[in-house]
Motif scaffolding. Structure first.
Motif, PDB file in Angstrom:
ATOM      1  N   PRO A 116      25.901  32.444  32.539  1.00  0.00           N
ATOM      2  CA  PRO A 116      26.150  31.664  31.527  1.00  0.00           C
ATOM      3  C   PRO A 116      27.174  30.505  31.784  1.00  0.00           C
ATOM      4  CG  PRO A 116      25.949  33.862  30.753  1.00  0.00           C
ATOM      5  CD  PRO A 116      26.243  34.101  32.199  1.00  0.00           C
ATOM      6  N   GLU A 117      27.047  29.262  31.067  1.00  0.00           N
ATOM      7  CA  GLU A 117      27.856  28.440  30.943  1.00  0.00           C
ATOM      8  C   GLU A 117      29.283  28.678  30.413  1.00  0.00           C
ATOM      9  OE1 GLU A 117      26.749  24.615  29.688  1.00  0.00           O
ATOM     10  OE2 GLU A 117      24.961  24.571  30.866  1.00  0.00           O
ATOM     11  N   SER A 118      29.196  29.749  29.639  1.00  0.00           N
ATOM     12  CA  SER A 118      30.544  30.283  28.888  1.00  0.00           C
ATOM     13  C   SER A 118      31.339  30.897  29.742  1.00  0.00           C
ATOM     14  CB  SER A 118      29.926  31.182  27.505  1.00  0.00           C
ATOM     15  OG  SER A 118      29.273  32.458  28.090  1.00  0.00           O
ATOM     16  N   TRP A 119      30.790  31.260  30.858  1.00  0.00           N
ATOM     17  CA  TRP A 119      31.594  32.028  31.825  1.00  0.00           C
ATOM     18  C   TRP A 119      32.499  31.026  32.781  1.00  0.00           C
ATOM     19  CZ3 TRP A 119      30.871  37.039  34.490  1.00  0.00           C
ATOM     20  CH2 TRP A 119      30.277  37.956  33.537  1.00  0.00           C
ATOM     21  N   SER A 120      32.391  29.563  32.502  1.00  0.00           N
ATOM     22  CA  SER A 120      33.081  28.645  33.404  1.00  0.00           C
ATOM     23  C   SER A 120      34.345  28.855  33.659  1.00  0.00           C
ATOM     24  CB  SER A 120      32.673  27.153  33.033  1.00  0.00           C
ATOM     25  OG  SER A 120      33.280  26.808  31.738  1.00  0.00           O
ATOM     26  N   GLU A 121      35.287  29.226  32.604  1.00  0.00           N
ATOM     27  CA  GLU A 121      36.647  28.975  32.837  1.00  0.00           C
ATOM     28  C   GLU A 121      36.938  30.392  33.670  1.00  0.00           C
ATOM     29  OE1 GLU A 121      40.548  29.785  29.825  1.00  0.00           O
ATOM     30  OE2 GLU A 121      38.806  28.749  29.089  1.00  0.00           O
ATOM     31  N   TYR A 122      36.117  31.434  33.429  1.00  0.00           N
ATOM     32  CA  TYR A 122      36.514  32.689  34.189  1.00  0.00           C
ATOM     33  C   TYR A 122      36.043  32.668  35.585  1.00  0.00           C
ATOM     34  CZ  TYR A 122      36.348  37.716  35.072  1.00  0.00           C
ATOM     35  OH  TYR A 122      36.642  39.095  35.545  1.00  0.00           O
ATOM     36  N   TRP A 123      34.874  32.017  35.859  1.00  0.00           N
ATOM     37  CA  TRP A 123      34.481  31.657  37.219  1.00  0.00           C
ATOM     38  C   TRP A 123      35.508  30.782  38.079  1.00  0.00           C
ATOM     39  CZ3 TRP A 123      29.195  32.139  39.328  1.00  0.00           C
ATOM     40  CH2 TRP A 123      29.046  31.215  40.398  1.00  0.00           C
ATOM     41  N   ASP A 124      36.050  29.793  37.319  1.00  0.00           N
ATOM     42  CA  ASP A 124      36.898  29.288  37.893  1.00  0.00           C
ATOM     43  C   ASP A 124      38.403  30.026  38.422  1.00  0.00           C
ATOM     44  OD1 ASP A 124      35.242  27.093  38.094  1.00  0.00           O
ATOM     45  OD2 ASP A 124      36.440  25.943  36.291  1.00  0.00           O
ATOM     46  N   LYS A 125      38.737  30.954  37.458  1.00  0.00           N
ATOM     47  CA  LYS A 125      39.973  31.681  37.677  1.00  0.00           C
ATOM     48  C   LYS A 125      39.756  32.735  38.693  1.00  0.00           C
ATOM     49  CE  LYS A 125      43.046  35.068  35.120  1.00  0.00           C
ATOM     50  NZ  LYS A 125      42.874  36.034  36.316  1.00  0.00           N
ATOM     51  N   ILE A 126      38.557  33.521  38.669  1.00  0.00           N
ATOM     52  CA  ILE A 126      38.213  34.362  39.681  1.00  0.00           C
ATOM     53  C   ILE A 126      38.418  33.664  40.978  1.00  0.00           C
ATOM     54  CG2 ILE A 126      36.593  35.957  40.692  1.00  0.00           C
ATOM     55  CD1 ILE A 126      38.192  37.140  38.148  1.00  0.00           C
ATOM     56  N   LEU A 127      37.808  32.713  41.405  1.00  0.00           N
ATOM     57  CA  LEU A 127      37.381  31.757  42.541  1.00  0.00           C
ATOM     58  C   LEU A 127      38.980  31.319  43.041  1.00  0.00           C
ATOM     59  CD1 LEU A 127      35.748  30.783  44.663  1.00  0.00           C
ATOM     60  CD2 LEU A 127      35.244  28.930  43.267  1.00  0.00           C
ATOM     61  N   ILE A 128      39.771  30.986  41.868  1.00  0.00           N
ATOM     62  CA  ILE A 128      41.119  30.303  42.388  1.00  0.00           C
ATOM     63  C   ILE A 128      41.976  31.453  43.042  1.00  0.00           C
ATOM     64  CG2 ILE A 128      43.249  29.520  41.645  1.00  0.00           C
ATOM     65  CD1 ILE A 128      41.613  27.533  39.804  1.00  0.00           C
ATOM     66  N   ASP A 129      41.985  32.625  42.289  1.00  0.00           N
ATOM     67  CA  ASP A 129      42.466  34.000  42.570  1.00  0.00           C
ATOM     68  C   ASP A 129      42.129  34.308  43.873  1.00  0.00           C
ATOM     69  OD1 ASP A 129      43.939  33.835  40.325  1.00  0.00           O
ATOM     70  OD2 ASP A 129      42.902  35.505  39.127  1.00  0.00           O
ATOM     71  N   LEU A 130      40.986  34.274  44.001  1.00  0.00           N
ATOM     72  CA  LEU A 130      40.445  34.652  45.516  1.00  0.00           C
ATOM     73  C   LEU A 130      40.859  33.918  46.688  1.00  0.00           C
ATOM     74  CD1 LEU A 130      38.346  36.606  46.938  1.00  0.00           C
ATOM     75  CD2 LEU A 130      36.667  34.980  46.444  1.00  0.00           C
ATOM     76  N   ALA A 131      40.868  32.590  46.486  1.00  0.00           N
ATOM     77  CA  ALA A 131      41.269  31.672  47.547  1.00  0.00           C
ATOM     78  C   ALA A 131      42.769  31.762  47.607  1.00  0.00           C
ATOM     79  CB  ALA A 131      41.152  30.329  46.845  1.00  0.00           C
ATOM     80  N   ARG A 132      43.569  32.273  46.762  1.00  0.00           N
ATOM     81  CA  ARG A 132      44.923  32.593  46.774  1.00  0.00           C
ATOM     82  C   ARG A 132      45.423  33.895  47.842  1.00  0.00           C
ATOM     83  NH1 ARG A 132      46.720  30.667  40.831  1.00  0.00           N
ATOM     84  NH2 ARG A 132      46.962  28.383  41.189  1.00  0.00           N
ATOM     85  N   ASN A 133      44.138  34.527  47.840  1.00  0.00           N
ATOM     86  CA  ASN A 133      44.490  35.904  48.645  1.00  0.00           C
ATOM     87  C   ASN A 133      44.769  35.655  50.075  1.00  0.00           C
ATOM     88  OD1 ASN A 133      43.898  38.330  49.980  1.00  0.00           O
ATOM     89  ND2 ASN A 133      43.122  39.141  48.274  1.00  0.00           N
ATOM     90  N   PRO A 134      45.728  36.230  50.573  1.00  0.00           N
ATOM     91  CA  PRO A 134      46.246  36.002  52.072  1.00  0.00           C
ATOM     92  C   PRO A 134      45.317  36.350  53.067  1.00  0.00           C
ATOM     93  CG  PRO A 134      47.691  37.444  51.174  1.00  0.00           C
ATOM     94  CD  PRO A 134      46.563  36.964  49.992  1.00  0.00           C
ATOM     95  N   GLN A 135      44.309  37.136  52.792  1.00  0.00           N
ATOM     96  CA  GLN A 135      43.458  37.564  53.730  1.00  0.00           C
ATOM     97  C   GLN A 135      42.341  36.527  54.305  1.00  0.00           C
ATOM     98  OE1 GLN A 135      40.455  40.544  52.573  1.00  0.00           O
ATOM     99  NE2 GLN A 135      40.399  39.645  50.132  1.00  0.00           N
ATOM    100  N   TRP A 136      42.134  35.399  53.718  1.00  0.00           N
ATOM    101  CA  TRP A 136      41.330  34.372  54.318  1.00  0.00           C
ATOM    102  C   TRP A 136      42.071  33.552  55.047  1.00  0.00           C
ATOM    103  CZ3 TRP A 136      37.243  36.823  52.943  1.00  0.00           C
ATOM    104  CH2 TRP A 136      37.017  37.549  51.740  1.00  0.00           C
ATOM    105  N   THR A 137      42.257  34.058  56.111  1.00  0.00           N
ATOM    106  CA  THR A 137      43.118  33.370  57.411  1.00  0.00           C
ATOM    107  C   THR A 137      42.251  33.197  58.441  1.00  0.00           C
ATOM    108  OG1 THR A 137      43.851  35.526  58.334  1.00  0.00           O
ATOM    109  CG2 THR A 137      45.234  34.111  56.566  1.00  0.00           C
ATOM    110  N   ASP A 138      42.541  31.961  59.328  1.00  0.00           N
ATOM    111  CA  ASP A 138      41.401  31.819  60.446  1.00  0.00           C
ATOM    112  C   ASP A 138      41.784  32.974  61.408  1.00  0.00           C
ATOM    113  OD1 ASP A 138      44.043  31.239  61.217  1.00  0.00           O
ATOM    114  OD2 ASP A 138      43.787  29.572  62.335  1.00  0.00           O
ATOM    115  N   SER A 139      42.789  33.786  61.447  1.00  0.00           N
ATOM    116  CA  SER A 139      42.954  34.701  62.470  1.00  0.00           C
ATOM    117  C   SER A 139      42.067  36.161  62.137  1.00  0.00           C
ATOM    118  CB  SER A 139      44.451  35.332  62.482  1.00  0.00           C
ATOM    119  OG  SER A 139      44.895  35.697  61.386  1.00  0.00           O
TER     120      SER A 139
END
Length: 202
Positions: A116-139
């Motif tokens: 639902p569109e009402s999830w937009s803020e939560y969707w963004d928060k989860i995505l930003i938190d995920l992107a900040r996780n150091p596991q997503w490295t090229d190595s």
């Protein structure tokens, strides 16, 4: 090389669909002047869109090039990314975590209205938190064991929406991607026939 054009469909003298890039003066099936139609001309819905235009969506493209490339084959590997509510694109590949590489996503398949569109803020928060996780490295990237699909699966897991959750890469492919890919491949079949011909009758 990609040649982008619209596909028009109509019927005139029978049940067969006539596909073209521009409506001809006469029917290619019966040669009569096109004064009326059994089905008026309409533009075939294009299954490909710019990833930036689909907020809160999952987007896919070939790992190399785009679907409309003449060299594209359905056996080619796919790449998957995520769009937030502000049209920002998040992805993971051999470069590690990648943010807003818009140039690669101009012709992709999108899966939107997943929550639902009402999830937009939560969707963004989860995505930003995920992107900040150091596991997503090229190595750490591995084309089979730890790739873009793992990034998306982890996002789904952390989002926790029961109507938008897949347990494995195979599950994502079978239930989310494959149905829409079948539609896209039908479109591509017609598109490719019209690259070198003015008319295709089916």
């Amino acid at each position: 090389m990609c040649e982008n054009f619209e596909i028009i469909c109509f019927k005139h003298c029978g049940d067969r669909s006539i596909f073209c890039r521009e409506v001809p003066r006469s029917c290619p099936a019966c040669a009569k002047v096109l004064a009326d139609f059994s089905q008026p001309p309409f533009q075939l819905p294009n299954p490909f869109s710019n990833g930036r235009d689909k907020i809160m969506s999952i987007i896919i493209k070939p790992s190399s090039g785009i679907f409309l490339d003449v060299s594209y084959r359905h056996t080619h590997d796919l790449h998957i990314g995520i769009v937030d509510s502000n049209r920002r694109i998040f992805e993971y590949d051999q470069r590690g975590f990648v943010f807003n590489d818009f140039t690669k996503w101009s012709h992709c398949i999108s899966f939107d209205r997943l929550v639902p569109e009402s999830w937009s803020e939560y969707w963004d928060k989860i995505l930003i938190d995920l992107a900040r996780n150091p596991q997503w490295t090229d190595s750490r990237y591995d084309p089979v064991e730890f790739n873009c699909f793992d990034f998306v699966l982890e996002f789904m897991k952390k989002l926790g929406c029961k109507d938008f959750f897949y347990e494995s890469k195979e599950h994502v492919c079978k239930d989310l991607i494959l149905p829409k890919m079948k539609e896209a491949l039908r479109y591509l079949g017609i598109y490719n026939r019209l690259r070198s011909a003015n008319i295709y009758i089916r």
